[in-house]
Scaffold this active site. Structure first.
Site, PDB file in Angstrom:
ATOM      1  N   ARG A  69      98.997 -80.673  58.949  1.00 42.38           N
ATOM      2  CA  ARG A  69      98.738 -79.433  58.229  1.00 42.38           C
ATOM      3  C   ARG A  69      99.966 -79.076  57.392  1.00 42.38           C
ATOM      4  NH1 ARG A  69      99.120 -75.610  61.113  1.00 42.38           N
ATOM      5  NH2 ARG A  69      99.474 -76.587  63.130  1.00 42.38           N
ATOM      6  N   TYR A 197      93.720 -84.886  55.123  1.00 45.73           N
ATOM      7  CA  TYR A 197      94.089 -84.837  56.541  1.00 45.73           C
ATOM      8  C   TYR A 197      93.345 -83.725  57.292  1.00 45.73           C
ATOM      9  CZ  TYR A 197      96.202 -83.531  60.835  1.00 45.73           C
ATOM     10  OH  TYR A 197      96.333 -83.183  62.146  1.00 45.73           O
ATOM     11  N   GLY A 198      92.862 -84.034  58.452  1.00 45.58           N
ATOM     12  CA  GLY A 198      92.163 -83.157  59.405  1.00 45.58           C
ATOM     13  C   GLY A 198      92.188 -81.667  59.140  1.00 45.58           C
ATOM     14  N   LYS A 206      90.333 -75.065  61.443  1.00 47.13           N
ATOM     15  CA  LYS A 206      91.335 -74.002  61.350  1.00 47.13           C
ATOM     16  C   LYS A 206      90.996 -72.998  60.246  1.00 47.13           C
ATOM     17  CE  LYS A 206      93.318 -75.385  64.869  1.00 47.13           C
ATOM     18  NZ  LYS A 206      94.345 -76.326  65.197  1.00 47.13           N
ATOM     19  N   HIS A 226      93.284 -69.421  69.030  1.00 50.76           N
ATOM     20  CA  HIS A 226      93.691 -70.830  69.163  1.00 50.76           C
ATOM     21  C   HIS A 226      93.815 -71.146  70.657  1.00 50.76           C
ATOM     22  CE1 HIS A 226      96.797 -74.133  67.749  1.00 50.76           C
ATOM     23  NE2 HIS A 226      95.593 -74.628  67.899  1.00 50.76           N
ATOM     24  N   SER A 248     100.185 -75.755  68.408  1.00 51.11           N
ATOM     25  CA  SER A 248      99.713 -77.104  68.116  1.00 51.11           C
ATOM     26  C   SER A 248     100.560 -78.141  68.850  1.00 51.11           C
ATOM     27  CB  SER A 248      99.796 -77.360  66.615  1.00 51.11           C
ATOM     28  OG  SER A 248      99.010 -76.386  65.948  1.00 51.11           O
ATOM     29  N   ALA A 249      99.876 -79.132  69.428  1.00 52.90           N
ATOM     30  CA  ALA A 249     100.533 -80.220  70.169  1.00 52.90           C
ATOM     31  C   ALA A 249     101.407 -79.713  71.311  1.00 52.90           C
ATOM     32  CB  ALA A 249     101.330 -81.129  69.214  1.00 52.90           C
ATOM     33  N   CYS A 250     100.957 -78.660  71.989  1.00 50.74           N
ATOM     34  CA  CYS A 250     101.686 -78.131  73.146  1.00 50.74           C
ATOM     35  C   CYS A 250     100.846 -78.152  74.414  1.00 50.74           C
ATOM     36  CB  CYS A 250     102.200 -76.735  72.859  1.00 50.74           C
ATOM     37  SG  CYS A 250     103.549 -76.735  71.664  1.00 50.74           S
ATOM     38  N   ASN A 254      95.156 -81.376  76.916  1.00 48.65           N
ATOM     39  CA  ASN A 254      95.517 -81.892  78.241  1.00 48.65           C
ATOM     40  C   ASN A 254      95.144 -80.922  79.354  1.00 48.65           C
ATOM     41  OD1 ASN A 254      97.259 -84.577  78.307  1.00 48.65           O
ATOM     42  ND2 ASN A 254      97.555 -83.563  76.353  1.00 48.65           N
ATOM     43  N   ASP A 277      90.527 -76.273  71.784  1.00 49.82           N
ATOM     44  CA  ASP A 277      91.356 -75.835  70.650  1.00 49.82           C
ATOM     45  C   ASP A 277      91.051 -74.410  70.175  1.00 49.82           C
ATOM     46  OD1 ASP A 277      93.459 -76.650  68.807  1.00 49.82           O
ATOM     47  OD2 ASP A 277      91.958 -76.604  67.221  1.00 49.82           O
ATOM     48  N   ASN A 379     101.571 -87.496  64.899  1.00 45.44           N
ATOM     49  CA  ASN A 379     100.411 -86.594  64.804  1.00 45.44           C
ATOM     50  C   ASN A 379      99.117 -87.381  64.557  1.00 45.44           C
ATOM     51  OD1 ASN A 379      99.151 -84.003  64.785  1.00 45.44           O
ATOM     52  ND2 ASN A 379      99.081 -84.059  62.542  1.00 45.44           N
ATOM     53  N   SER A 380      99.070 -88.639  64.973  1.00 44.98           N
ATOM     54  CA  SER A 380      97.816 -89.391  64.849  1.00 44.98           C
ATOM     55  C   SER A 380      96.799 -88.781  65.809  1.00 44.98           C
ATOM     56  CB  SER A 380      98.047 -90.865  65.157  1.00 44.98           C
ATOM     57  OG  SER A 380      98.656 -91.034  66.419  1.00 44.98           O
ATOM     58  N   ARG A 381      95.533 -88.900  65.460  1.00 42.59           N
ATOM     59  CA  ARG A 381      94.494 -88.135  66.164  1.00 42.59           C
ATOM     60  C   ARG A 381      93.263 -88.984  66.447  1.00 42.59           C
ATOM     61  NH1 ARG A 381      95.434 -82.283  67.077  1.00 42.59           N
ATOM     62  NH2 ARG A 381      97.538 -82.047  66.250  1.00 42.59           N
ATOM     63  N   ARG A 412     106.435 -74.339  74.161  1.00 40.46           N
ATOM     64  CA  ARG A 412     107.369 -75.409  74.489  1.00 40.46           C
ATOM     65  C   ARG A 412     108.750 -74.811  74.446  1.00 40.46           C
ATOM     66  NH1 ARG A 412     106.667 -81.141  73.705  1.00 40.46           N
ATOM     67  NH2 ARG A 412     104.442 -81.171  73.308  1.00 40.46           N
ATOM     68  N   ASN A 508      99.611 -79.043  86.729  1.00 40.10           N
ATOM     69  CA  ASN A 508      99.507 -77.678  86.205  1.00 40.10           C
ATOM     70  C   ASN A 508      98.431 -76.885  86.955  1.00 40.10           C
ATOM     71  OD1 ASN A 508     101.541 -78.131  84.347  1.00 40.10           O
ATOM     72  ND2 ASN A 508     100.116 -78.848  82.763  1.00 40.10           N
TER      73      ASN A 508
END
Ligand code: GTP
Ligand code: SPV
Ligand code: MN
Length: 597
Positions: A69, A197-198, A206, A226, A248-250, A254, A277, A379-381, A412, A508
């Site tokens: 992004r 890109y995505g 988004k 989010h 994002s990516a945190c 998972n 998401d 950031n590959s998806r 993070r 977790n």
């Protein structure tokens, strides 16, 4: 496909500007999707992967300058700058439309314009909203077919109403200097140009489900966040639902697909995924609780780090019907690979190809320069269908949503934030969300690992003034008779060597159990200046190697000095957000400062 005059006249206008050779409606059928996949393979836009090992899976590479992004080129175009606020980029709508018109004019010459009617949310649910995306990219069409609900039933549900979100996307020259991701909330319009890109081009995600939807939610009395949504099932069969907002990516995907540690699994605990998401939230009139749905239909997840141990459910989800973007390619096997999948990267003699499409030697990998030396882009998806997820909740297609017991914020943070704490109530919880901070990741272009304020993990996604967004949170609190409790977590605290102290991932679950116990007043806590913190012995560490009570005490400790230092940073951030910051937020900040002494 439709006689809706609002839709038809808008498509005519956009086609007159972009000048495609032809216009094709996407009907959601497998036959049409298959023909488009074949066409994309014939031009090299997609590579069809090994049908035995990865049935119906494809690889796509975006341009090297177009892998994340672009927050610096994302705009909220409201009539006044004040409506967009200081955190968003703003350009006056007339000026932006004029600028875009030049970029779109003739951009689809020689190409096909695809018309994608899609629904965010289950068609027929009170939560659902309709969008139409026009795009010249087959990759976008195929991703939208996975990520949203597409087809004739959407157009039928729209009927002759003008109530849909317009989205125009053209890859154009993929020129980074003329890349624009723009939103016109008052016009229900999104326009995206010069990216493939995505998050920049899958306009349902988004752009619509967060930026436009957050604006609509404020106007209509609901929330677009989010957030992941998960259901935690107890051995007795009862399921409690949690939403969690991490940047994002945190760790949303998972946590949403968590597999409980063996000790809990054997007892019968289980986690079900509703979303990874985005959550849309509404107050339920019958029981006065906050209910959540996931408006998406698939997962656009981070590939690196996904493996059999960290997230077996995500890995299983990607084994069929998946589009991989910017991962590493094994030409010999015709499969894909990414850092953290396993210890067996494709070798040069296997025909290893990196995310840029170049021959790749895994021995050149250098952690300090991942972008240039890794096989897969950080950031590959993967774009994978929710229906292939082994832990998908039976409530995934719910019309009324799932009742939310707890809302979790998290980021993070190597220092400062403890493993978990609970806010004193909704208003203080809103404050806790507003002061969230996190290290930046590869999900957005720019520096990585820099701590920045990311309120509610929504900094890049609020479609209006951040101060008004916080006010909306406060207003919603007053409208929810039985509100969820609000918590904050941090899985990312590090030791002096920079290693994560908390094992994270499946473990977790141990923190989630404390959180849900707090929601039911089943466990005590220690009142501290920042909120309620667990007694160390109340975090169940049975079966957890290398972590003792002392480690937990450390993870839960509150570094008063760094919190005091943060007060000034928060004040500076509030001043930057500006005059719309609710008075209550300043009061909460003053109260925190007083409690810290
Ligand atoms: P977006 O899709 O960008 O919104 O991201 P997300 O919040 O869904 O992030 P995701 O779950 O994909 O996690 C991103 C990265 O964080 C991956 O590299 C994970 O391996 C890592 N991660 C996730 N959970 C944990 C955790 O509990 N501990 C640690 N140390 N790392 C984690
Ligand atoms: C994020 O960056 O938060 C994502 C990926 O979930 S994107 O769709 O690119 O925004
Ligand atoms: Mn996200």
């Amino acid at each position: 496909m439709t006689n809706n005059k609002y839709v038809l006249s808008w498509i005519d206008e956009m086609a007159a500007m972009t000048q495609p050779d032809k216009i094709v409606w996407i009907d959601g059928t497998e036959e049409q999707a298959e023909a488009l996949r074949a066409e994309a393979c014939s031009t090299g836009e997609l590579i069809k992967l090994n049908e035995e090992l990865l049935p119906n899976c494809y690889l796509h590479r975006t341009a090297v300058n177009d892998v994340a992004r672009v927050e610096g080129r994302t705009f909220i175009c409201t009539p006044t700058k004040e409506e967009a606020g200081n955190i968003n980029n703003w350009v006056e709508p007339g000026e932006m439309y004029a600028k875009l018109k030049k970029l779109y004019t003739g951009a689809m010459k020689g190409k096909t314009m695809y018309v994608i009617p899609y629904s965010m949310g289950v068609v027929g649910s009170d939560f659902a909203k309709i969008g139409i995306e026009l795009t010249d990219s087959i990759y976008v069409v195929l991703n939208m077919l996975i990520m949203t609900r597409v087809g004739k039933n959407v157009i039928d549900a729209l009927g002759d109403s003008p109530d849909y979100i317009k989205g125009l996307h053209a890859v154009a020259d993929c020129d980074a200097d003329n890349r624009y991701i723009t939103h016109f909330p008052q016009d229900n319009t999104i326009m995206s140009v010069n990216s493939g890109y995505g998050g920049n081009v899958l306009l349902g995600k988004k752009c619509f489900a967060l930026r436009i939807a957050s604006y609509l939610g404020r106007k209509e009395g609901w929330m677009a966040e989010h957030m992941l949504i998960l259901g935690l099932q107890y051995p007795c069969g009862e399921i409690k639902y949690i939403t969690a907002a991490f940047p994002s990516a945190c760790g949303k995907t998972n946590l949403a697909m968590l597999i409980p540690p063996e000790f809990f699994r054997k007892k019968g605990y289980k986690v079900w995924t509703v979303g990874d998401d985005i959550a849309w939230l509404r107050v339920n009139k019958e029981d006065g609780k906050l209910y959540a749905v996931n408006p998406e239909n698939g997962f656009f997840g981070v590939a690196p780090g996904t493996n059999d141990k960290s997230n077996p459910n995500a890995l299983a989800t990607t084994k069929r019907d998946t589009i991989f973007t910017n991962v590493c390619y094994n030409a010999k096997e015709n499969t894909v690979w990414w850092e953290g999948l396993d210890n067996n990267p494709p070798k040069p003699e296997d025909g290893a190809v990196n995310w840029k499409g170049e021959p790749w030697d895994y021995r050149t990998y250098n952690k300090a320069d991942k972008i240039n030396t890794s096989g897969a882009h950080p950031n590959s998806r993967f774009t994978a269908s929710a229906k292939n997820c082994p832990c998908l909740s039976s409530e995934f297609n719910t019309l009324k949503g799932v009742p939310v017991s707890a809302i979790i914020f998290g980021g993070r943070r190597a220092k400062t934030a403890p493993l978990v704490y609970q806010s004193f109530g909704w208003q203080h919880g809103t404050f806790v969300g507003s002061i969230m901070a996190s290290e930046t990741t590869a999900a957005a272009s720019g520096a990585i690992g820099v701590v920045r304020r990311d309120p509610m993990a929504m900094r890049p996604f609020v479609g209006y003034n951040m101060g008004d967004y916080w006010q909306h949170w406060l207003d919603m609190g007053k409208k929810i008779p039985n509100p969820p409790k609000i918590f904050h977590v941090n899985w990312f605290r590090t030791d002096d060597n920079g290693n994560f102290i908390w094992p994270g991932f499946g473990d977790n679950m141990r923190v989630l159990l404390w959180i849900l116990d707090r929601c039911e007043d089943k466990v005590d806590a220690v009142e501290t200046p920042i909120g309620y913190v667990p007694k160390a012995e109340d975090i169940n560490i049975e079966g957890l190697d290398g972590i003792d009570l002392e480690t937990i005490r450390g993870l839960l400790s509150i570094e008063t000095a760094s919190w005091k230092e943060d007060i000034l940073n928060i004040l500076a951030f509030y001043n930057q957000v500006g005059s719309h910051v609710p008075q209550e937020m300043y009061e909460e900040l003053a109260a925190l400062a007083a409690r810290l002494g």
